[in-house]
Motif scaffolding. Structure first.
Motif, PDB file in Angstrom:
ATOM      1  N   GLU A   1       0.860  -1.185   0.000  1.00 25.72           N
ATOM      2  CA  GLU A   1       0.000   0.000   0.000  1.00 25.72           C
ATOM      3  C   GLU A   1       0.902   1.243   0.000  1.00 25.72           C
ATOM      4  O   GLU A   1       2.053   1.181   0.430  1.00 25.72           O
ATOM      5  N   PRO A   2       0.412   2.369  -0.514  1.00 19.65           N
ATOM      6  CA  PRO A   2       1.237   3.580  -0.558  1.00 19.65           C
ATOM      7  C   PRO A   2       1.545   4.100   0.852  1.00 19.65           C
ATOM      8  O   PRO A   2       0.684   4.082   1.730  1.00 19.65           O
ATOM      9  N   LEU A   3       2.780   4.545   1.033  1.00 21.48           N
ATOM     10  CA  LEU A   3       3.220   5.072   2.335  1.00 21.48           C
ATOM     11  C   LEU A   3       3.800   6.469   2.142  1.00 21.48           C
ATOM     12  O   LEU A   3       4.177   6.840   1.042  1.00 21.48           O
ATOM     13  N   PRO A   4       3.902   7.227   3.230  1.00 25.41           N
ATOM     14  CA  PRO A   4       4.703   8.451   3.141  1.00 25.41           C
ATOM     15  C   PRO A   4       6.141   8.052   2.808  1.00 25.41           C
ATOM     16  O   PRO A   4       6.500   6.888   2.961  1.00 25.41           O
TER      17      PRO A   4
ATOM     18  N   VAL B   1       9.176   6.826   3.430  1.00 25.71           N
ATOM     19  CA  VAL B   1       9.950   6.299   4.549  1.00 25.71           C
ATOM     20  C   VAL B   1      11.178   5.521   4.078  1.00 25.71           C
ATOM     21  O   VAL B   1      12.113   5.328   4.833  1.00 25.71           O
TER      22      VAL B   1
ATOM     23  N   ARG C   1       7.921   6.998  -6.188  1.00 20.48           N
ATOM     24  CA  ARG C   1       7.359   8.334  -6.109  1.00 20.48           C
ATOM     25  C   ARG C   1       5.873   8.302  -5.760  1.00 20.48           C
ATOM     26  O   ARG C   1       5.348   9.194  -5.116  1.00 20.48           O
ATOM     27  N   SER C   2       5.182   7.248  -6.197  1.00 18.36           N
ATOM     28  CA  SER C   2       3.741   7.189  -5.921  1.00 18.36           C
ATOM     29  C   SER C   2       3.453   6.721  -4.499  1.00 18.36           C
ATOM     30  O   SER C   2       2.304   6.705  -4.075  1.00 18.36           O
TER      31      SER C   2
ATOM     32  N   ILE D   1       2.565  -3.432   7.384  1.00 21.31           N
ATOM     33  CA  ILE D   1       2.062  -2.815   6.151  1.00 21.31           C
ATOM     34  C   ILE D   1       1.450  -3.893   5.261  1.00 21.31           C
ATOM     35  O   ILE D   1       1.977  -5.000   5.153  1.00 21.31           O
TER      36      ILE D   1
ATOM     37  N   ARG E   1      -3.919  11.204  -2.131  1.00 23.18           N
ATOM     38  CA  ARG E   1      -2.634  11.459  -1.474  1.00 23.18           C
ATOM     39  C   ARG E   1      -2.036  12.805  -1.852  1.00 23.18           C
ATOM     40  O   ARG E   1      -1.444  13.475  -1.030  1.00 23.18           O
ATOM     41  N   ARG E   2      -2.164  13.189  -3.127  1.00 28.35           N
ATOM     42  CA  ARG E   2      -1.461  14.397  -3.547  1.00 28.35           C
ATOM     43  C   ARG E   2      -2.326  15.645  -3.513  1.00 28.35           C
ATOM     44  O   ARG E   2      -1.878  16.706  -3.137  1.00 28.35           O
TER      45      ARG E   2
ATOM     46  N   ASN F   1      -6.296   1.595   4.330  1.00 27.83           N
ATOM     47  CA  ASN F   1      -6.175   1.013   2.992  1.00 27.83           C
ATOM     48  C   ASN F   1      -6.977  -0.269   2.800  1.00 27.83           C
ATOM     49  O   ASN F   1      -6.610  -1.114   1.993  1.00 27.83           O
TER      50      ASN F   1
ATOM     51  N   THR G   1      -2.405   8.643   2.703  1.00 30.64           N
ATOM     52  CA  THR G   1      -1.984   7.243   2.767  1.00 30.64           C
ATOM     53  C   THR G   1      -2.599   6.517   3.955  1.00 30.64           C
ATOM     54  O   THR G   1      -2.543   5.297   4.027  1.00 30.64           O
TER      55      THR G   1
ATOM     56  N   HIS H   1      -1.290   6.615   6.685  1.00 31.97           N
ATOM     57  CA  HIS H   1      -0.108   6.237   7.470  1.00 31.97           C
ATOM     58  C   HIS H   1       0.635   7.469   7.967  1.00 31.97           C
ATOM     59  O   HIS H   1       1.855   7.540   7.895  1.00 31.97           O
TER      60      HIS H   1
ATOM     61  N   SER I   1       5.068   9.263   8.873  1.00 30.11           N
ATOM     62  CA  SER I   1       5.743  10.404   8.220  1.00 30.11           C
ATOM     63  C   SER I   1       6.433  11.308   9.216  1.00 30.11           C
ATOM     64  O   SER I   1       6.304  11.154  10.405  1.00 30.11           O
TER      65      SER I   1
END
Lengths: 378, 88
Positions: free
Chosen positions: A225-228, A230, A261-262, A302, B35-36, B62, B82, B84, B88
């Motif tokens: 899944e997408p994460l900040p 990290v 990037r995504s 995750i 997200r963006r 998610n 996200t 999450h 961050s």
């Protein structure tokens, strides 16, 4: 010139051959980037290559990738110089990494050896207990299907032609050399044919009567899944270099983890020779996930979003096959790059264009010619 | 009537209904932001394919609202980005 295959290698061959003044038609039986290219991660790496012809080709290719990114815009290829960090748990493994890096440095590869605390600074979420590692700031990534499409688009804009849905079935000789290729939709006249069919290049070469040992080696990639952000680099364990160079038919895995990037995190890498079987192997997925968590414990909580697999075009000596095939005058191969095809594509295309235009390639092509498999074919 | 908790209030559901279906039935059409660009998202394909309807259930982000079966007193929350932010 007919280029067979609209993956990244075929696209690069088409672009550089067109720029060399040749009349190019690309034939593709499915869609652009739908085969070997689309199932790859898009790695542009020098860090995993020992000194030798492949490293020389890779260094040239890194330069060409950077030029293509300048020309087309990095965004249009999702070109990103994220850098690679190779990590070692034991001091012995670190010593081997250091030796590899200093050998590579003599050939122009930038790298920096870091100790345990240095690693923590590069990758704050890395697990404890690593002796150190090596940072390769030049290693990069592209989105492979996107990059293939963008490069092919440039070739078409400059005069090349593309025909989709055409499967090549063979060649017809006239006066002892290629006169045309036969396809599922009739023949096409050609003086030269470039075999850029990726993992299917072995089968295509057989249809031409010029067998080469390109075989599928299956690899899985896990997508979280997408994460900040990290995980900052491509991070892999020292074992990966050894696995890339191995010829074992059995399953090999070593952790390769990178953020994108995504936001998704990509987890590899497995290698096994099981033909073209598309069966998902849960044990392999489990093993890759477990190894990734050993590198980055936070991944333990995750979710995976999906798993995909691809077939890398494996050659027994781990070098690509780039060059003219004396058995069928007019035939050139541009295949067998295994897991390095995205990275090596521009330099391969440039080499093919030089050979077609009867110029001296900028990288010595001697090591890549198909004649090295003469004994295998006999 | 059975209900789960969504962003601090009760949402009624029929046995066998998914979280997403129950939310839509009560007039909630958006339960996450992208997200963006922080755009609103909710149901799209409804069959577990598109990953547009992501939601946080019992603290786990998610999850696909169109696949998670609603349960009594389940704690469901809108998902921001996200989901999450803890990382961050």
């Amino acid at each position: 010139v007919v280029v067979v295959g609209a993956g990244i290698v075929g696209a690069a061959c088409a672009l550089y051959a067109t720029r060399a003044g040749l009349e190019v038609t690309v034939l593709e039986r499915r869609a652009v980037g739908a085969g070997t290219t689309g199932a790859g991660e898009g790695n542009l790496l020098v860090s995993d290559k020992v000194a030798g012809p492949e490293l020389t080709l890779a260094l040239r290719s890194m330069r060409l990738w950077s030029e293509l990114a300048d020309e087309f815009g990095a965004e249009s290829l999702e070109y990103e110089r994220k850098g690679a960090v190779v990590v070692a748990r034991q001091v012995e493994a670190l010593a081997a990494l250091r030796e590899l890096a200093s050998d590579q440095a003599r050939h122009g590869v930038d790298s920096e050896v870091v100790d345990g605390p240095g690693l923590r600074e590069l990758e704050p979420e890395l697990a404890d207990g690593f002796a150190g590692g090596v940072l390769y700031p030049g290693d990069a990534q592209v989105q492979p299907a996107l990059a293939a499409a963008r490069i092919l688009r440039a070739a078409l804009d400059e005069g090349a032609q593309l025909r989709l849905g055409r499967e090549v079935t063979g060649v017809t000789l006239s006066d002892g050399r290629i006169g045309s290729v036969t396809t599922s939709d009739g023949p096409i006249a050609a003086d030269f044919v470039v075999n850029a069919a990726g993992t299917w290049a072995g089968e295509l070469a057989r249809r031409f009567g010029a067998a080469i040992p390109v075989m599928p080696r299956r690899g899985f990639i896990l997508v979280t899944e997408p994460l900040p952000p990290v995980i900052r680099h491509k991070v892999y364990s020292a074992d990966y270099v050894a696995n890339v160079a191995s010829s074992d038919a059995g399953l090999e895995t070593s952790p390769v983890v990178e953020g994108t990037r995504s936001g998704t995190v990509l987890i590899g890498a497995s290698r096994e020779r099981v033909g073209f079987s598309r069966t998902i192997s849960l044990p392999v997925v489990r093993q890759l996930a477990a190894q990734a968590i050993e590198l980055f414990p936070l991944l333990g909580s995750i979710n995976l979003m999906r798993v995909y697999l691809g077939f890398r075009p494996y050659c027994p000596d781990h070098l690509p096959i780039v060059g003219a095939d004396a058995r069928v005058p007019g035939l050139l191969h541009a295949c067998g790059h295994e897991g390095a095809g995205i990275g090596l594509a521009p330099a391969t295309g440039e080499m093919i264009a030089a050979l077609l235009a009867q110029r001296v390639p900028s990288v010595d092509d001697a090591a890549f010619g198909p004649s090295r498999f003469a004994e295998w074919a006999a | 009537m059975t209900a789960f908790r969504f962003d601090g209030r009760d949402v009624n559901f029929e046995p066998g209904q998914t979280v997403g279906a129950a939310l839509i039935a009560t007039g909630v059409f958006s339960w996450r932001t992208t997200r963006r660009h922080s755009r609103p998202r909710g149901y799209f394909c409804g069959i577990g394919v598109c990953f547009d309807c992501l939601i946080t259930v019992e603290g786990v982000p998610n999850l696909q609202a169109c696949l998670v079966l609603a349960e009594p007193a389940m704690v469901v929350a809108s998902q921001i980005g996200t989901g999450h932010d803890d990382l961050s």
